[in-house]
Design a protein around this motif. Structure first.
Motif, PDB file in Angstrom:
ATOM      1  N   THR A 168       0.854  -1.183   0.000  1.00 42.28           N
ATOM      2  CA  THR A 168       0.000   0.000   0.000  1.00 42.28           C
ATOM      3  C   THR A 168       0.896   1.240   0.000  1.00 42.28           C
ATOM      4  O   THR A 168       2.093   1.149   0.306  1.00 42.28           O
ATOM      5  CB  THR A 168      -0.917   0.036   1.234  1.00 42.28           C
ATOM      6  OG1 THR A 168      -0.107   0.096   2.419  1.00 42.28           O
ATOM      7  CG2 THR A 168      -1.817  -1.194   1.303  1.00 42.28           C
ATOM      8  N   ILE A 169       0.339   2.364  -0.323  1.00 40.41           N
ATOM      9  CA  ILE A 169       1.110   3.605  -0.346  1.00 40.41           C
ATOM     10  C   ILE A 169       1.771   3.896   1.006  1.00 40.41           C
ATOM     11  O   ILE A 169       2.936   4.314   1.052  1.00 40.41           O
ATOM     12  CB  ILE A 169       0.226   4.791  -0.784  1.00 40.41           C
ATOM     13  CG1 ILE A 169      -0.266   4.576  -2.230  1.00 40.41           C
ATOM     14  CG2 ILE A 169       0.984   6.104  -0.663  1.00 40.41           C
ATOM     15  CD1 ILE A 169       0.861   4.468  -3.246  1.00 40.41           C
ATOM     16  N   PRO A 170       1.064   3.681   2.155  1.00 43.45           N
ATOM     17  CA  PRO A 170       1.726   3.929   3.447  1.00 43.45           C
ATOM     18  C   PRO A 170       2.998   3.106   3.666  1.00 43.45           C
ATOM     19  O   PRO A 170       3.835   3.494   4.477  1.00 43.45           O
ATOM     20  CB  PRO A 170       0.634   3.550   4.465  1.00 43.45           C
ATOM     21  CG  PRO A 170      -0.643   3.804   3.747  1.00 43.45           C
ATOM     22  CD  PRO A 170      -0.376   3.405   2.325  1.00 43.45           C
ATOM     23  N   ASP A 171       3.139   1.982   2.959  1.00 45.25           N
ATOM     24  CA  ASP A 171       4.359   1.198   3.106  1.00 45.25           C
ATOM     25  C   ASP A 171       5.590   1.990   2.670  1.00 45.25           C
ATOM     26  O   ASP A 171       6.709   1.682   3.084  1.00 45.25           O
ATOM     27  CB  ASP A 171       4.271  -0.089   2.273  1.00 45.25           C
ATOM     28  CG  ASP A 171       3.257  -1.072   2.837  1.00 45.25           C
ATOM     29  OD1 ASP A 171       3.023  -1.032   4.056  1.00 45.25           O
ATOM     30  OD2 ASP A 171       2.708  -1.865   2.063  1.00 45.25           O
ATOM     31  N   PHE A 172       5.389   2.993   1.832  1.00 49.63           N
ATOM     32  CA  PHE A 172       6.501   3.803   1.340  1.00 49.63           C
ATOM     33  C   PHE A 172       6.673   5.093   2.136  1.00 49.63           C
ATOM     34  O   PHE A 172       7.606   5.849   1.894  1.00 49.63           O
ATOM     35  CB  PHE A 172       6.286   4.148  -0.141  1.00 49.63           C
ATOM     36  CG  PHE A 172       6.247   2.939  -1.031  1.00 49.63           C
ATOM     37  CD1 PHE A 172       7.409   2.406  -1.572  1.00 49.63           C
ATOM     38  CD2 PHE A 172       5.046   2.316  -1.320  1.00 49.63           C
ATOM     39  CE1 PHE A 172       7.365   1.296  -2.393  1.00 49.63           C
ATOM     40  CE2 PHE A 172       4.992   1.199  -2.144  1.00 49.63           C
ATOM     41  CZ  PHE A 172       6.163   0.688  -2.674  1.00 49.63           C
ATOM     42  N   SER A 173       5.767   5.342   3.086  1.00 47.79           N
ATOM     43  CA  SER A 173       5.816   6.607   3.824  1.00 47.79           C
ATOM     44  C   SER A 173       7.044   6.713   4.718  1.00 47.79           C
ATOM     45  O   SER A 173       7.491   7.813   5.042  1.00 47.79           O
ATOM     46  CB  SER A 173       4.542   6.781   4.661  1.00 47.79           C
ATOM     47  OG  SER A 173       4.454   5.758   5.647  1.00 47.79           O
ATOM     48  N   LEU A 174       7.602   5.570   5.123  1.00 48.48           N
ATOM     49  CA  LEU A 174       8.781   5.605   5.987  1.00 48.48           C
ATOM     50  C   LEU A 174       9.982   6.228   5.288  1.00 48.48           C
ATOM     51  O   LEU A 174      10.918   6.674   5.953  1.00 48.48           O
ATOM     52  CB  LEU A 174       9.149   4.191   6.462  1.00 48.48           C
ATOM     53  CG  LEU A 174       8.295   3.598   7.575  1.00 48.48           C
ATOM     54  CD1 LEU A 174       8.845   2.243   7.990  1.00 48.48           C
ATOM     55  CD2 LEU A 174       8.249   4.523   8.780  1.00 48.48           C
TER      56      LEU A 174
END
Length: 336
Positions: free
Chosen positions: A77-83
Motif C-alpha cells: 500500500t502507499i503507506p508502506d513507502f511513507s517511511l
C-alpha cells in the motif's frame, strides 16, 4: 525466490499496521514460511529425480516469477513507502547494506572457495538481488521492525533493474559474459511492472484484494516451487558433483549477510531493533529472481546457488527469528 518463500521467493509481507496475530493474513504468512522449506525440498527432489517434469516447465520461469512479484505488489500500500519520508536514514542504511554487503560477500565467498565460473557467477548474482519478501515475515516473528522491513524490501525491489545488472556485471563479469542491458530489461518485465501493477490494483480494488490476501503467500510458495523444479532439473549433474560446495557457499553467504547487516546498522548508530531488521533484510535475498536470471543469462548450473539459497535462508531465518524473539523478550523484561 525472498523470493523467498524469499524471496519474492517467499511469503508476502505482513501488513505493518496489523496487530500481532490479528489477521488471517498473518497466520497464513507464518504457516507459509514454516512449511515453505519442506515444499521447496520436495520441489527440488522432484526436479532431480524426475527431470522431465522440470524441463517441461523450464520455459515458463519468467512467467512464474512475474506472478510472484504481482502477488507481492498486491500486498503493498502507499503507506508502506511513507517511511522513506518519515525515517529516511534507517531505510537508506538498509537498502545501502543490501546492495553493498551481499554483493561483496558473494564475491568474497566465490573467491575464497575458488568456485568454478558458473557457480561463482550464480553466488554473486544472489548477492546482487534485492531483498526477499520472506524477510518481512521473519522480521515480524522476530519482534523487529516489520514496517521498516516492508519499506526496505519494496525500495530494494524497485531499484533492482538498475543495481542488480550493474553490480552483477562488475563483480561477476570476469567469470561469465553478461549483457547487463538485457538483464535490466528482464528485471523490469519480471519484477517492476508486475509489482507496480499489483500496487495499482490494490489501490483500485482494495476490498476485493483484502479478501484474497490470505491466499497470496501460497501463490508465492507455488511459484518459487515451480522455479526450483525447473532449475534443479537442468542442474542434476552439477548437484551430484558440486552440491556440497554450493551448500557451503550459500551457508557462508547467508550467515555473513546476517552478521554484517546487523553491524552495518550498529556502526551507524542505529538502535538494536533497527539493526536486527537490517540484519534479516540483508541476509534474505530474492533468490527466485537470482535463479531465474542466472538460468537465462549464465547457465543452468549458475542457477543452482539461487535454488539452494531459497531453501536455506528460510530455514536459517526461522532459527534467527527464534533467537531474536527470545532476546527481545529478555530485553523487554529487563531493559538494562
Amino acid at each position: 525466490m525472498s523470493q523467498n518463500p524469499s524471496s519474492p521467493t517467499s511469503a508476502p509481507p505482513t501488513p505493518p499496521s496489523a496487530p500481532a496475530g490479528s489477521t488471517s493474513e498473518d497466520r497464513s504468512a507464518r504457516v507459509a514460511v514454516t512449511v515453505f522449506p519442506v515444499l521447496i525440498l520436495a520441489a527440488a527432489a522432484l526436479g532431480f529425480f524426475v527431470p522431465a517434469a522440470g524441463q517441461a516447465i523450464s520455459g515458463y520461469t519468467n512467467l512464474f516469477l512475474g506472478i510472484i512479484m504481482f502477488a507481492m505488489g498486491l500486498t503493498l500500500t502507499i503507506p508502506d513507502f511513507s517511511l522513506v519520508l518519515k525515517r529516511p536514514l534507517p531505510v537508506l542504511i538498509g537498502v545501502l547494506a543490501q546492495y553493498v554487503v551481499m554483493p561483496l560477500v558473494g564475491f568474497a565467498v566465490a573467491w575464497v572457495l575458488q568456485l568454478p565460473p558458473e557457480l561463482a557467477a550464480g553466488v554473486i548474482l544472489v548477492g546482487c538481488a534485492p531483498g526477499g519478501t520472506s524477510s518481512n515475515v521473519i522480521n515480524y516473528l522476530s519482534k523487529a521492525d516489520t514496517a521498516l522491513s516492508v519499506t526496505m524490501t519494496s525500495i530494494s525491489t524497485l531499484i533492482a533493474p538498475i543495481l542488480t545488472p550493474v553490480l552483477t556485471l562488475w563483480l561477476a563479469g570476469a567469470y561469465m559474459p553478461l549483457d547487463a542491458g538485457e538483464m535490466a530489461l528482464s528485471i523490469v518485465k519480471m519484477v517492476l511492472i508486475p509489482v507496480i501493477a499489483g500496487l495499482v490494483i490494490r489501490l483500485v480494488l482494495s476490498r476485493l484484494v483484502d479478501r484474497i490476501l490470505p491466499a497470496l503467500p501460497w501463490v508465492s510458495v507455488a511459484g518459487i516451487s515451480l522455479v526450483v523444479i525447473a532449475v534443479v532439473s537442468g542442474s542434476a549433474d552439477q548437484i551430484v558433483s558440486a552440491g556440497a560446495l554450493v551448500l557451503l557457499a550459500v551457508v557462508l553467504h547467508n550467515a555473513f549477510g546476517y552478521l554484517l547487516g546487523y553491524w552495518f546498522a550498529r556502526v551507524l548508530r542505529q538502535p538494536i531493533r533497527t539493526a536486527r531488521t537490517t540484519s534479516i533484510e540483508v541476509g534474505m535475498q530474492n533468490s527466485g529472481l537470482a535463479a531465474t536470471l542466472a538460468a537465462q543469462y549464465f547457465s543452468p548450473a549458475a542457477a543452482l546457488p539461487g535454488a539452494v539459497f531459497s531453501i536455506w535462508h528460510n530455514l536459517s531465518g526461522a532459527v534467527l527469528a527464534m533467537y531474536y524473539r527470545r532476546t527481545a523478550q529478555r530485553q523487554d523484561a529487563d531493559p538494562r
